[in-house]
Design a protein around this motif. Structure first.
Motif, PDB file in Angstrom:
ATOM      1  N   ASN A  33     -16.051 -16.356  -4.906  1.00  0.00           N
ATOM      2  CA  ASN A  33     -15.395 -17.435  -4.176  1.00  0.00           C
ATOM      3  C   ASN A  33     -13.885 -17.320  -4.290  1.00  0.00           C
ATOM      4  O   ASN A  33     -13.353 -16.388  -4.916  1.00  0.00           O
ATOM      5  CB  ASN A  33     -15.896 -18.805  -4.647  1.00  0.00           C
ATOM      6  CG  ASN A  33     -15.554 -19.080  -6.092  1.00  0.00           C
ATOM      7  OD1 ASN A  33     -14.744 -18.383  -6.687  1.00  0.00           O
ATOM      8  ND2 ASN A  33     -16.164 -20.107  -6.665  1.00  0.00           N
ATOM      9  N   GLN A  34     -13.158 -18.274  -3.713  1.00  0.00           N
ATOM     10  CA  GLN A  34     -11.698 -18.200  -3.669  1.00  0.00           C
ATOM     11  C   GLN A  34     -11.050 -18.319  -5.044  1.00  0.00           C
ATOM     12  O   GLN A  34      -9.892 -17.950  -5.218  1.00  0.00           O
ATOM     13  CB  GLN A  34     -11.159 -19.306  -2.763  1.00  0.00           C
ATOM     14  CG  GLN A  34     -11.567 -20.711  -3.230  1.00  0.00           C
ATOM     15  CD  GLN A  34     -11.450 -21.728  -2.116  1.00  0.00           C
ATOM     16  OE1 GLN A  34     -11.410 -21.349  -0.948  1.00  0.00           O
ATOM     17  NE2 GLN A  34     -11.388 -23.001  -2.468  1.00  0.00           N
ATOM     18  N   GLU A  86     -15.852 -23.281   1.419  1.00  0.00           N
ATOM     19  CA  GLU A  86     -14.782 -22.547   0.766  1.00  0.00           C
ATOM     20  C   GLU A  86     -14.805 -21.103   1.254  1.00  0.00           C
ATOM     21  O   GLU A  86     -15.756 -20.670   1.914  1.00  0.00           O
ATOM     22  CB  GLU A  86     -14.909 -22.615  -0.753  1.00  0.00           C
ATOM     23  CG  GLU A  86     -16.199 -22.068  -1.302  1.00  0.00           C
ATOM     24  CD  GLU A  86     -16.256 -22.191  -2.824  1.00  0.00           C
ATOM     25  OE1 GLU A  86     -15.188 -22.208  -3.439  1.00  0.00           O
ATOM     26  OE2 GLU A  86     -17.369 -22.252  -3.367  1.00  0.00           O
ATOM     27  N   ASN A  87     -13.766 -20.345   0.927  1.00  0.00           N
ATOM     28  CA  ASN A  87     -13.670 -18.957   1.370  1.00  0.00           C
ATOM     29  C   ASN A  87     -14.415 -18.033   0.418  1.00  0.00           C
ATOM     30  O   ASN A  87     -14.479 -18.284  -0.784  1.00  0.00           O
ATOM     31  CB  ASN A  87     -12.200 -18.532   1.459  1.00  0.00           C
ATOM     32  CG  ASN A  87     -11.437 -19.348   2.493  1.00  0.00           C
ATOM     33  OD1 ASN A  87     -11.995 -19.724   3.526  1.00  0.00           O
ATOM     34  ND2 ASN A  87     -10.166 -19.621   2.227  1.00  0.00           N
ATOM     35  N   GLY A 116     -17.917 -23.881  -8.271  1.00  0.00           N
ATOM     36  CA  GLY A 116     -17.086 -24.397  -7.196  1.00  0.00           C
ATOM     37  C   GLY A 116     -16.545 -25.784  -7.443  1.00  0.00           C
ATOM     38  O   GLY A 116     -15.691 -26.258  -6.682  1.00  0.00           O
ATOM     39  N   ASN A 147     -21.681 -30.618  -0.644  1.00  0.00           N
ATOM     40  CA  ASN A 147     -20.364 -30.729  -1.252  1.00  0.00           C
ATOM     41  C   ASN A 147     -20.236 -31.859  -2.258  1.00  0.00           C
ATOM     42  O   ASN A 147     -19.129 -32.263  -2.588  1.00  0.00           O
ATOM     43  CB  ASN A 147     -19.298 -30.912  -0.152  1.00  0.00           C
ATOM     44  CG  ASN A 147     -19.191 -29.693   0.740  1.00  0.00           C
ATOM     45  OD1 ASN A 147     -19.243 -28.566   0.260  1.00  0.00           O
ATOM     46  ND2 ASN A 147     -19.057 -29.920   2.041  1.00  0.00           N
ATOM     47  N   LYS A 204     -16.136 -32.181  -2.918  1.00  0.00           N
ATOM     48  CA  LYS A 204     -15.142 -31.168  -2.593  1.00  0.00           C
ATOM     49  C   LYS A 204     -15.015 -31.023  -1.085  1.00  0.00           C
ATOM     50  O   LYS A 204     -15.974 -31.170  -0.335  1.00  0.00           O
ATOM     51  CB  LYS A 204     -15.495 -29.834  -3.240  1.00  0.00           C
ATOM     52  CG  LYS A 204     -16.822 -29.216  -2.824  1.00  0.00           C
ATOM     53  CD  LYS A 204     -17.044 -27.912  -3.546  1.00  0.00           C
ATOM     54  CE  LYS A 204     -18.389 -27.300  -3.154  1.00  0.00           C
ATOM     55  NZ  LYS A 204     -18.640 -26.010  -3.833  1.00  0.00           N
ATOM     56  N   ASN A 258     -12.301 -28.616   1.653  1.00  0.00           N
ATOM     57  CA  ASN A 258     -11.259 -27.608   1.714  1.00  0.00           C
ATOM     58  C   ASN A 258     -11.029 -27.037   0.314  1.00  0.00           C
ATOM     59  O   ASN A 258     -11.936 -26.519  -0.297  1.00  0.00           O
ATOM     60  CB  ASN A 258      -9.979 -28.187   2.318  1.00  0.00           C
ATOM     61  CG  ASN A 258     -10.176 -28.608   3.763  1.00  0.00           C
ATOM     62  OD1 ASN A 258     -10.944 -27.975   4.487  1.00  0.00           O
ATOM     63  ND2 ASN A 258      -9.492 -29.670   4.175  1.00  0.00           N
ATOM     64  N   ARG A 259      -9.819 -27.193  -0.227  1.00  0.00           N
ATOM     65  CA  ARG A 259      -9.516 -26.647  -1.549  1.00  0.00           C
ATOM     66  C   ARG A 259      -9.487 -27.725  -2.635  1.00  0.00           C
ATOM     67  O   ARG A 259      -9.110 -27.445  -3.774  1.00  0.00           O
ATOM     68  CB  ARG A 259      -8.161 -25.922  -1.531  1.00  0.00           C
ATOM     69  CG  ARG A 259      -8.153 -24.652  -0.692  1.00  0.00           C
ATOM     70  CD  ARG A 259      -6.769 -24.014  -0.711  1.00  0.00           C
ATOM     71  NE  ARG A 259      -6.741 -22.771   0.023  1.00  0.00           N
ATOM     72  CZ  ARG A 259      -6.971 -21.572  -0.509  1.00  0.00           C
ATOM     73  NH1 ARG A 259      -7.249 -21.469  -1.784  1.00  0.00           N
ATOM     74  NH2 ARG A 259      -6.907 -20.484   0.241  1.00  0.00           N
TER      75      ARG A 259
END
Length: 875
Positions: free
Chosen positions: A33-34, A59-60, A198, A428, A486, A488-489
């Motif tokens: 993950n990011q 998430e990315n 996450g 999320n 959660k 976005n970031r």
């Protein structure tokens, strides 16, 4: 719910080839993950094909492909089901090809996991995996067995990914055979709870002991027996490392200074970071806990016996059951002489001398059971602990030429239950519950015959004996619920909880007069105190995930209601407090190899029953304690910054840590000292202490020289106040230390190592009559020569040097020489060792301890020269 879950299931497949189109087999494929945390892992087959399935969220994600001899491939992937990727890896060329090969054989990096090859660092005399871990670049093991990586304390030690021992991981490093281990893996940013991936930014570091294929298929029974001049030792280990069952069972005994209590000590952290267990508080002692600054095998006069049964059974559907049972049966002898000098500005120097000859016995039983489920959608963990330690201490003491006998029986009981549940709510959101219930009690007695301090307790008349009794009970309950979401970031978290703690203290001081009548000394030495603390708290936090790092802001607003009553004095106190307890944390990965961490925190701690009793307690034969103050309140402000660098391919690790701590207290301990008595009274006083520290270390393996080198250093300054004989005196303490270690292969069959630690302390105290200064320097050096004479015979010689230098005194030096000879017949599963400990037969030890206003010279006998013949076997 099923449809929602299915819509977020991603599948990525593809092929991995080189630049001319040949498939690459056994390439490592990872989806991260990011924040850099691994989501799923795979490897390519012989045709270079791979497939990864995982659950996605908002998430990315990145895919990373690595293979030996090729450059790392990294690419952002779309959240689209059924993607197919064609990956081409470029070959890597090195100017020093032979160095690269050695590094790849010894160490490699995959995502957040650093892998050390055991064969790359193993030596002929290694028996258990702890022998190897102590030499790995970037890793340090202290004298208690606690492990740190690049300056950061290890949280857990896993065995093939399983947490069998929790914080008592020394039983793994001390007992798992080195031949059963393929790799020692360092897991950075370890976060073992799958359902929290996450949602948290972990800063933990753990070790994983990866076993060989053969170790997973058989039961290993090993041990040894040894005997010598009035010396014996032995152990038997039963190890099972099946996929579904893991077990480490040990039985040990010795009288050669090997501390079995230390092996069962908890060195890691509790699984539940939201709540921690309370440690039982004791009041009384026989004043003989001052121990030498050297290895226990040179001074510990012991008869230790221990048994431990540890099993982890993996059940279906991600369930696991863990059982840990252990017992300790210890007998210790302590003999010492201590000459103490207090330098006080408003009085002459106060001196007293004490000699003790004591025997301590411990009968301890420990049991814990844990049930755990760890899946992506739900996490559940319930652990119950039960512990019964029983100490029986006896001895004879001479203080300022006056002799008396002491006995101190202590009985303890502790039982607790911890529960943690994490449940995914959709994609999320998660809901988390943490609960803890703990109860413990401690029964203490201190008996002294004939009676002492007759001027205080018996109007100056001789009497037969003095008996101090203290009984404490504690109940602690903490329950909380947390919701995390959660987008976005951002990860937002809100929690609410309640905690309740009740302490009770009962204490009495009895004397037996010359007519054998036992009576209370007086109400001024009696306590019947009940302490209640109720807390209502919340926790609000915002976590922002950077591309390679995170920022976390947190506050824990808490309302505390604290009441305590003293039945004997008819007093009652009520206190209400509201606190915020803010925390700000910053973490950033800089480039490929470095990391920067920062943390600011404010916390307030309150005293408990052991801080607020008003009746006197004889805590040891020469000291009475009493309190005359409001509820103790300690405000702690902490700020620290850590920079760490690690480049595994070059085997280079270093870090720097700066820390500042400010402590504000509403009390100070006032000591009144004469040559035979210390009285401590805690009084109302606005007391501040400041501490600054800077530390760092470096570790490097030099390939051309086959040299393993590490060094560390630290600077610390502390300033505050002390209160002796009715004078408050500011003090400053400066401490400087440095250490190094070198390990070098001289030839293929000879290894030499040198370890050194140097430190210096400067203590300054201001008084009405001027500045009092003490300086102390310590030096410790150990050298070892290891040589293999043949495939069957090897030997090692080690030299230990310890020196203490105190200003205005001659240096005190101690030297030790040890010899070890090993004979391992070819094709045998067993071998013989001949050992000699303290070959130079050092018989006495002396140590100087110095503070701003105190100097003590501590002396004790050492263990005599010991010869041992040991036989090691595997069944």
């Amino acid at each position: 719910m099923v449809l929602l879950f299915a819509q977020n299931s991603l599948s990525i497949s593809g092929s991995v080839k080189d630049s001319i189109g040949n498939p690459i087999a056994s390439a490592s494929v990872a989806v991260v993950n990011q924040n850099g945390a691994g989501i799923t892992f795979s490897t390519t087959n012989d045709k270079g094909l791979f497939k990864c399935d995982f659950q996605s969220s908002n998430e990315n994600y990145f895919i990373k492909v690595t293979a030996i001899g090729f450059q790392l491939f990294s690419k952002t992937i779309e959240q689209k089901h059924g993607q197919h990727l064609s990956v081409m890896l470029k070959q890597t060329s090195y100017k020093l090809a032979e160095v690269t090969i050695k590094s790849n054989n010894k160490i490699s990096l995959s995502s957040d996991t650093l892998k050390y090859s055991v064969k790359g660092f193993q030596e002929s005399n290694d028996r258990v995996i702890g022998d190897v871990i102590n030499r790995l670049p970037g890793i340090k093991v202290d004298e208690n067995g606690a492990i740190s990586y690049n300056g950061k304390r290890i949280t857990n030690v896993y065995i093939d990914g399983d947490n069998l021992l929790d914080g008592r991981y020394k039983m793994a490093t001390n007992n798992v055979p080195v031949g059963a281990v393929e790799q020692v893996q360092v897991i950075e940013r370890d976060q073992p709870i799958k359902a929290l991936n996450g949602y948290v930014s972990s800063n933990n570091v753990s070790l994983n002991i990866k076993l060989t294929d053969s170790a997973r298929t058989m039961m290993v029974n090993s041990g040894y027996v040894g005997a010598g001049n009035k010396a014996y030792t032995g152990e038997l280990n039963n190890l099972i490392f099946d996929k579904k069952i893991k077990a480490i069972n040990t039985f040990k005994a010795n009288n050669i200074g090997e501390n079995l209590e230390a092996e069962q000590a908890s060195l890691g952290q509790t699984f539940n970071n939201e709540i921690s267990l309370k440690m039982p508080q004791t009041f009384l002692s026989m004043e003989s806990e001052n121990l030498p600054n050297m290895k226990e095998k040179y001074y510990l006069l012991n008869n230790d016996n221990s048994g431990s049964l540890n099993a982890l059974v993996k059940l279906k559907a991600d369930w696991g059951l863990r059982l840990n049972l252990s017992t300790l049966q210890l007998k210790r002898k302590y003999q010492y002489n201590n000459a103490v000098n207090y330098f006080l500005g408003n009085a002459d120097t106060i001196r007293f001398n004490e000699t003790q000859d004591n025997v301590y016995k411990l009968n301890q039983w420990h049991a814990e059971a844990q049930l755990e489920k760890n899946s992506k959608s739900i996490y559940l963990k319930n652990i119950t602990k039960f512990e019964i330690p029983k100490w029986n201490r006896n001895g004879n003491t001479i203080q300022n030429e006056k002799g008396f006998g002491q006995s101190q029986p202590t009985n303890q009981l502790s039982i607790s239950n911890e529960t943690s549940v994490v449940k995914a709510l959709g994609v999320n959101n998660i809901l988390q519950y943490n609960g803890l219930v703990q109860y413990y009690k401690v029964e203490e007695n201190l008996n002294i015959t004939p009676g002492i301090q007759k001027g205080i307790v018996n109007n100056g008349i001789d009497y037969l004996s003095l008996n101090q009794q203290a009984s404490t009970k504690n109940l602690f309950v903490n329950q909380s619920a947390t919701f995390k979401t959660k987008f976005n970031r951002f990860v937002l978290s809100a929690a609410a909880g309640i905690s309740y703690e009740q302490n009770q203290l009962l204490s009495n001081l009895y004397k037996t007069d010359s007519t054998n009548n036992t009576v209370l000394v007086g109400n001024q030495f009696k306590n019947d105190v009940i302490f209640d603390q109720l807390g209502l708290y919340a926790k609000i936090s915002a976590l922002y995930l950077l591309e390679k790092g995170s920022i976390n802001v947190e506050a824990s607003p808490t309302f505390s209601n604290i009441n305590y009553t003293d039945s004997d004095r008819g007093s009652s106190n009520k206190n209400n407090y509201f606190l915020l307890n803010p925390i700000i944390e910053f973490k950033k990965i800089l480039g490929k190899y470095s990391e920067l961490n920062g943390r600011f925190a404010q916390q307030t701690q309150f005293g408990q029953v052991n801080d607020i009793y008003n009746g006197g307690i004889l805590v040891n034969y020469r000291q009475f304690n009493v309190n005359n103050r409001p509820l103790p309140k300690t405000d702690i402000t902490n700020f620290n910054v850590r920079y760490a660098y690690r480049k595994p391919i070059k085997m280079l690790f270093y870090n720097f840590i700066f820390s500042y701590d400010k402590t504000r207290q509403n009390f100070i301990n006032s000591f009144t000292i004469d040559s035979g008595l210390t009285e401590s009274i805690a009084i109302d006083f606005q007391n501040k202490t400041h501490q600054y520290s800077l530390s760092g270390n470096i570790s490097k393996y030099v390939f051309p020289l086959e040299l393993n080198f590490s060094a560390n250093g630290s600077l610390r300054m502390q300033k505050g106040n002390s209160f002796y004989n009715e004078e408050i005196t500011p003090f400053k303490t400066y401490q400087m230390s440095t250490g190094f270690s070198l390990r070098k292969k001289l030839l293929s069959k000879i290894t030499i190592s040198i370890v050194g630690d140097l430190s210096k302390s400067i203590n300054k105290q201001e008084s009405l009559s001027g500045i009092i200064t003490n300086e102390t320097a310590n030096e410790k050096i150990k050298g070892e020569w290891l040589q293999n004479l043949s495939e069957e015979i090897s030997y090692s010689v080690s030299y230990n040097f310890v020196s203490y230098r105190q200003s205005l005194h001659q240096p005190v030096r101690n030297q030790f020489l040890d010899l070890n000879l090993k004979f391992a017949p070819t094709h045998w599963k067993s071998f013989f060792e001949f050992q000699c400990i303290n070959l130079m037969d050092q018989q006495n030890y002396q140590q100087i301890n110095s503070t701003a206003n105190q100097l003590s010279v501590y002396q004790m006998p050492l263990r005599p020269r010991t010869f041992l013949i040991k036989y090691f076997f595997t069944l």
